[in-house]
Design an enzyme around this catalytic site. Structure first.
Site, PDB file in Angstrom:
ATOM      1  N   ASN A  88      43.587  58.337  48.626  1.00  0.00           N
ATOM      2  CA  ASN A  88      43.175  58.748  47.293  1.00  0.00           C
ATOM      3  C   ASN A  88      42.763  60.220  47.269  1.00  0.00           C
ATOM      4  O   ASN A  88      42.906  60.905  46.265  1.00  0.00           O
ATOM      5  CB  ASN A  88      42.016  57.878  46.821  1.00  0.00           C
ATOM      6  CG  ASN A  88      42.263  57.333  45.445  1.00  0.00           C
ATOM      7  OD1 ASN A  88      43.354  57.502  44.908  1.00  0.00           O
ATOM      8  ND2 ASN A  88      41.269  56.713  44.877  1.00  0.00           N
ATOM      9  N   TRP A 156      28.036  58.008  48.568  1.00  0.00           N
ATOM     10  CA  TRP A 156      29.235  57.188  48.806  1.00  0.00           C
ATOM     11  C   TRP A 156      30.510  57.965  48.537  1.00  0.00           C
ATOM     12  O   TRP A 156      31.431  57.454  47.908  1.00  0.00           O
ATOM     13  CB  TRP A 156      29.218  55.909  47.943  1.00  0.00           C
ATOM     14  CG  TRP A 156      28.109  54.989  48.236  1.00  0.00           C
ATOM     15  CD1 TRP A 156      27.088  54.644  47.402  1.00  0.00           C
ATOM     16  CD2 TRP A 156      27.872  54.284  49.464  1.00  0.00           C
ATOM     17  NE1 TRP A 156      26.232  53.782  48.033  1.00  0.00           N
ATOM     18  CE2 TRP A 156      26.693  53.545  49.307  1.00  0.00           C
ATOM     19  CE3 TRP A 156      28.550  54.219  50.681  1.00  0.00           C
ATOM     20  CZ2 TRP A 156      26.166  52.746  50.313  1.00  0.00           C
ATOM     21  CZ3 TRP A 156      28.018  53.428  51.691  1.00  0.00           C
ATOM     22  CH2 TRP A 156      26.847  52.699  51.496  1.00  0.00           C
ATOM     23  N   PHE A 278      48.991  21.052  59.351  1.00  0.00           N
ATOM     24  CA  PHE A 278      48.037  20.277  58.539  1.00  0.00           C
ATOM     25  C   PHE A 278      48.103  20.698  57.066  1.00  0.00           C
ATOM     26  O   PHE A 278      48.065  21.885  56.750  1.00  0.00           O
ATOM     27  CB  PHE A 278      46.615  20.444  59.081  1.00  0.00           C
ATOM     28  CG  PHE A 278      46.516  20.050  60.536  1.00  0.00           C
ATOM     29  CD1 PHE A 278      46.864  18.763  60.941  1.00  0.00           C
ATOM     30  CD2 PHE A 278      46.129  20.963  61.493  1.00  0.00           C
ATOM     31  CE1 PHE A 278      46.806  18.396  62.279  1.00  0.00           C
ATOM     32  CE2 PHE A 278      46.067  20.604  62.832  1.00  0.00           C
ATOM     33  CZ  PHE A 278      46.417  19.322  63.233  1.00  0.00           C
ATOM     34  N   GLN A 279      48.184  19.691  56.195  1.00  0.00           N
ATOM     35  CA  GLN A 279      48.419  19.986  54.763  1.00  0.00           C
ATOM     36  C   GLN A 279      47.346  20.897  54.159  1.00  0.00           C
ATOM     37  O   GLN A 279      47.645  21.745  53.333  1.00  0.00           O
ATOM     38  CB  GLN A 279      48.484  18.686  53.977  1.00  0.00           C
ATOM     39  CG  GLN A 279      49.861  18.059  54.045  1.00  0.00           C
ATOM     40  CD  GLN A 279      50.083  17.023  52.969  1.00  0.00           C
ATOM     41  OE1 GLN A 279      49.150  16.646  52.266  1.00  0.00           O
ATOM     42  NE2 GLN A 279      51.297  16.549  52.845  1.00  0.00           N
ATOM     43  N   MET A 280      46.090  20.693  54.583  1.00  0.00           N
ATOM     44  CA  MET A 280      45.024  21.508  53.982  1.00  0.00           C
ATOM     45  C   MET A 280      45.197  22.976  54.368  1.00  0.00           C
ATOM     46  O   MET A 280      44.905  23.873  53.578  1.00  0.00           O
ATOM     47  CB  MET A 280      43.660  20.990  54.400  1.00  0.00           C
ATOM     48  CG  MET A 280      43.292  19.743  53.641  1.00  0.00           C
ATOM     49  SD  MET A 280      41.790  19.049  54.305  1.00  0.00           S
ATOM     50  CE  MET A 280      41.412  17.873  53.042  1.00  0.00           C
ATOM     51  N   GLU A 363      36.899  52.684  42.623  1.00  0.00           N
ATOM     52  CA  GLU A 363      37.681  52.994  41.399  1.00  0.00           C
ATOM     53  C   GLU A 363      37.299  52.068  40.245  1.00  0.00           C
ATOM     54  O   GLU A 363      38.131  51.768  39.389  1.00  0.00           O
ATOM     55  CB  GLU A 363      39.202  52.882  41.646  1.00  0.00           C
ATOM     56  CG  GLU A 363      39.710  53.615  42.860  1.00  0.00           C
ATOM     57  CD  GLU A 363      39.473  55.099  42.806  1.00  0.00           C
ATOM     58  OE1 GLU A 363      39.845  55.717  41.798  1.00  0.00           O
ATOM     59  OE2 GLU A 363      38.880  55.655  43.738  1.00  0.00           O
ATOM     60  N   GLY A 364      36.064  51.612  40.235  1.00  0.00           N
ATOM     61  CA  GLY A 364      35.588  50.710  39.180  1.00  0.00           C
ATOM     62  C   GLY A 364      35.576  49.282  39.690  1.00  0.00           C
ATOM     63  O   GLY A 364      36.567  48.801  40.247  1.00  0.00           O
ATOM     64  N   ASN A 367      34.167  43.726  37.574  1.00  0.00           N
ATOM     65  CA  ASN A 367      33.581  43.489  36.245  1.00  0.00           C
ATOM     66  C   ASN A 367      34.135  44.505  35.240  1.00  0.00           C
ATOM     67  O   ASN A 367      34.466  44.160  34.099  1.00  0.00           O
ATOM     68  CB  ASN A 367      32.055  43.675  36.281  1.00  0.00           C
ATOM     69  CG  ASN A 367      31.332  42.479  36.863  1.00  0.00           C
ATOM     70  OD1 ASN A 367      31.953  41.541  37.305  1.00  0.00           O
ATOM     71  ND2 ASN A 367      30.002  42.542  36.856  1.00  0.00           N
TER      72      ASN A 367
HETATM   73  C1  LIG Z   1      33.345  53.138  51.395  1.00  0.00           C
HETATM   74  C2  LIG Z   1      33.134  53.657  50.000  1.00  0.00           C
HETATM   75  C3  LIG Z   1      33.815  54.790  49.584  1.00  0.00           C
HETATM   76  C4  LIG Z   1      33.578  55.318  48.307  1.00  0.00           C
HETATM   77  N1  LIG Z   1      34.199  56.489  47.933  1.00  0.00           N
HETATM   78  C5  LIG Z   1      33.846  57.073  46.765  1.00  0.00           C
HETATM   79  C6  LIG Z   1      34.352  58.368  46.413  1.00  0.00           C
HETATM   80  O1  LIG Z   1      35.144  58.964  47.166  1.00  0.00           O
HETATM   81  N2  LIG Z   1      33.931  58.941  45.265  1.00  0.00           N
HETATM   82  C7  LIG Z   1      33.043  58.330  44.420  1.00  0.00           C
HETATM   83  O2  LIG Z   1      32.687  58.928  43.413  1.00  0.00           O
HETATM   84  N3  LIG Z   1      32.554  57.094  44.712  1.00  0.00           N
HETATM   85  C8  LIG Z   1      32.937  56.453  45.846  1.00  0.00           C
HETATM   86  N4  LIG Z   1      32.428  55.218  46.171  1.00  0.00           N
HETATM   87  C9  LIG Z   1      31.506  54.569  45.238  1.00  0.00           C
HETATM   88  C10 LIG Z   1      32.181  53.487  44.396  1.00  0.00           C
HETATM   89  O3  LIG Z   1      33.117  54.058  43.528  1.00  0.00           O
HETATM   90  C11 LIG Z   1      31.036  52.757  43.656  1.00  0.00           C
HETATM   91  O4  LIG Z   1      30.496  51.872  44.614  1.00  0.00           O
HETATM   92  C12 LIG Z   1      31.489  51.998  42.462  1.00  0.00           C
HETATM   93  O5  LIG Z   1      31.827  52.887  41.431  1.00  0.00           O
HETATM   94  C13 LIG Z   1      30.416  51.048  41.921  1.00  0.00           C
HETATM   95  O6  LIG Z   1      29.196  51.690  41.786  1.00  0.00           O
HETATM   96  P1  LIG Z   1      27.875  51.059  42.442  1.00  0.00           P
HETATM   97  O7  LIG Z   1      28.207  50.628  43.819  1.00  0.00           O
HETATM   98  O8  LIG Z   1      26.771  52.021  42.264  1.00  0.00           O
HETATM   99  O9  LIG Z   1      27.610  49.731  41.629  1.00  0.00           O
HETATM  100  P2  LIG Z   1      26.691  49.527  40.322  1.00  0.00           P
HETATM  101  O10 LIG Z   1      27.177  50.393  39.220  1.00  0.00           O
HETATM  102  O11 LIG Z   1      25.266  49.600  40.700  1.00  0.00           O
HETATM  103  O12 LIG Z   1      27.067  48.008  39.960  1.00  0.00           O
HETATM  104  C14 LIG Z   1      26.519  46.884  40.648  1.00  0.00           C
HETATM  105  C15 LIG Z   1      27.083  45.630  40.019  1.00  0.00           C
HETATM  106  O13 LIG Z   1      26.757  45.599  38.610  1.00  0.00           O
HETATM  107  C16 LIG Z   1      27.947  45.513  37.842  1.00  0.00           C
HETATM  108  N5  LIG Z   1      27.835  46.300  36.609  1.00  0.00           N
HETATM  109  C17 LIG Z   1      27.355  47.554  36.451  1.00  0.00           C
HETATM  110  N6  LIG Z   1      27.466  47.937  35.169  1.00  0.00           N
HETATM  111  C18 LIG Z   1      28.029  46.918  34.501  1.00  0.00           C
HETATM  112  C19 LIG Z   1      28.422  46.684  33.140  1.00  0.00           C
HETATM  113  N7  LIG Z   1      28.258  47.604  32.176  1.00  0.00           N
HETATM  114  N8  LIG Z   1      28.983  45.507  32.816  1.00  0.00           N
HETATM  115  C20 LIG Z   1      29.186  44.547  33.763  1.00  0.00           C
HETATM  116  N9  LIG Z   1      28.841  44.691  35.054  1.00  0.00           N
HETATM  117  C21 LIG Z   1      28.281  45.863  35.427  1.00  0.00           C
HETATM  118  C22 LIG Z   1      29.075  46.035  38.739  1.00  0.00           C
HETATM  119  O14 LIG Z   1      30.338  45.489  38.362  1.00  0.00           O
HETATM  120  C23 LIG Z   1      28.612  45.559  40.111  1.00  0.00           C
HETATM  121  O15 LIG Z   1      29.017  44.235  40.263  1.00  0.00           O
HETATM  122  C24 LIG Z   1      32.673  54.649  47.425  1.00  0.00           C
HETATM  123  C25 LIG Z   1      32.020  53.486  47.835  1.00  0.00           C
HETATM  124  C26 LIG Z   1      32.223  53.000  49.115  1.00  0.00           C
HETATM  125  C27 LIG Z   1      31.479  51.765  49.543  1.00  0.00           C
END
Ligand SMILES: Cc1cc2nc3c(=O)[nH]c(=O)nc-3n(C[C@H](O)[C@H](O)[C@H](O)COP(=O)(O)OP(=O)(O)OC[C@H]3O[C@@H](n4cnc5c(N)ncnc54)[C@H](O)[C@@H]3O)c2cc1C
Length: 381
Positions: A88, A156, A278-280, A363-364, A367
């Site tokens: 990416n 991150w 095994f089927q399972m 990338e999101g 959820n």
């Molecule tokens: C190995 C690794 C590499 C990464 N690389 C990058 C990178 O290069 N650049 C970068 O910018 N980021 C990077 N990330 C970060 C990654 O993109 C984020 O982890 C991700 O965007 C989610 O953010 P968060 O972990 O803070 O979760 P949070 O936003 O805290 O969410 C936690 C939970 O709540 C849910 N949630 C939050 N808001 C809502 C809503 N409005 N409706 C429903 N559910 C919701 C989420 O779906 C999730 O299940 C990386 C992460 C890792 C682990």
């Protein structure tokens, strides 16, 4: 309708698979164990054109398109998700942001180096208090003469301690949410900017991930991408391609789980039979095979639409959502088939288990993909 890859794509798949069999798979476990960042392998991948297919020739691209890029993502994801994280940064969100939104000078200065693997890219959105809520970014970029002064921290971020050039999102108007965001090019060596790798991660340990801290970092005004306040739109523009890319990697790790399960089910015997009898176990295998096959169709469709220059945001989201969730189910299926041997480093399943969850978060999260898919279906976008 034609479901066959054309000869060019078959050749790309074959080349990347051979590269992975020789240069990646034999080392993948060791890299993960030692948290080794395989810089030289990434350089070789760049030299072989693995990052170049979506880009115009004038910037060092090969113009082979997005399906070619997804095939690379799939094969690398199958071999080592840790290594595949670089994709990416070298061919997805980071350079696509520049291609789609940068001015000519910015593209000429940075794209050839990123695409060739000579420069390592990064794409810095996430912060300690802003993950899914991108508009909640707290890093500030305040104009001061010919510079912007950046203060704040990112968390991150892939390539945080090794990047040469990256895209950083910061608030030029901290009183606003989406409309206050802007995108900047950050470059290695900028005074006050420190990148630190997070150690002892659960998985993808051969990928460099961590913090970038900004203390009064001067970023020249020439490094602003587009205009002030366009940051949110700019981030979204590249994410469509980033989502297809991570969907390709998800497909790859899902396929690795299927391959591992089939091999083991054909080797291991209990009650005088191969356990695949095994089927399972057959049910687990059938679900895995069918879901990864469906993922492939969705992922290839998203890339095919991109190659046709047709809208693909919704299809990329569907592909990312389905392929990442299917990959998690496939890895769990492979773990069930392996029984206790899931815990043995003799087999790849433990590594797949540690790595796969990133696919449903990066990338999101799932959820968020669900919300986008439902809102599009309901006509509420
Ligand atoms: C190995 C690794 C590499 C990464 N690389 C990058 C990178 O290069 N650049 C970068 O910018 N980021 C990077 N990330 C970060 C990654 O993109 C984020 O982890 C991700 O965007 C989610 O953010 P968060 O972990 O803070 O979760 P949070 O936003 O805290 O969410 C936690 C939970 O709540 C849910 N949630 C939050 N808001 C809502 C809503 N409005 N409706 C429903 N559910 C919701 C989420 O779906 C999730 O299940 C990386 C992460 C890792 C682990």
């Amino acid at each position: 309708m034609d479901f066959d890859l054309d000869s060019e794509h078959v050749q790309i798949k074959d080349t990347v698979r051979k590269f992975c069999e020789k240069e990646v798979i034999p080392f993948a476990e060791e890299w993960e164990k030692n948290e080794f960042f395989p810089r030289e392998t990434i350089r070789k991948m760049g030299e072989l054109g693995f990052f170049a297919s979506p880009f115009p020739e004038q910037y060092g691209g090969t113009e082979l398109g997005f399906l070619a890029n997804i095939i690379v993502a799939e094969e690398l994801g199958r071999a080592s998700l840790g290594l595949a994280c670089c994709l990416n940064m070298q061919s997805g969100t980071c350079p696509m942001t520049l291609l789609l939104n940068g001015n000519e000078e910015q593209k000429e200065k940075f794209l050839p180096g990123i695409i060739s693997g000579e420069l390592l890219g990064c794409f810095a959105v996430t912060e300690p208090n802003a993950g899914t809520d991108v508009a909640g970014i707290e890093t500030k970029a305040i104009r001061d003469g010919d510079n912007y002064i950046l203060n704040g921290s990112k968390m991150w971020i892939t390539h945080s301690s090794v990047f040469d050039v990256g895209i950083c999102f910061a608030k030029t108007d901290p009183t606003q949410r989406h409309k206050g965001l802007s995108a900047f090019i950050i470059e290695k060596g900028m005074e006050g900017m420190t990148g630190m790798a997070e150690k002892d991660k659960l998985g993808v340990r051969s990928s460099d991930t961590g913090q970038i801290v900004f203390v009064d970092v001067k970023v020249p005004k020439e490094n602003l991408i587009g205009e002030e306040g366009q940051g949110f739109k700019i981030a979204e523009s590249a994410l469509t391609y980033g989502r297809a890319n991570i969907a390709g990697r998800s497909l790859g790790i899902g396929q690795a789980a299927v391959d591992a399960a089939l091999k083991y089910a054909n080797e291991r015997e209990q009650f005088g039979q191969k356990i695949g009898y095994f089927q399972m176990n057959k049910q687990i295998i059938a679900d895995m095979v069918a879901e990864i096959d469906a993922s492939r169709l969705l992922v290839y469709r998203a890339a095919w639409l991109q190659d046709q220059k047709r809208p693909s945001a919704n299809e990329s989201t569907i592909a990312k959502f389905y392929a990442s969730e299917a990959a998690v189910r496939a890895v769990i299926g492979a773990a069930k088939i392996h029984g206790a041997y899931t815990y043995s480093s003799e087999y790849p399943v433990a590594r797949l288990y540690r790595d796969v969850m990133l696919m449903t978060a990066g990338e999101g999260t799932s959820n968020i993909q669900r919300l986008i898919i439902a809102n599009n279906a309901l006509g509420w976008k």
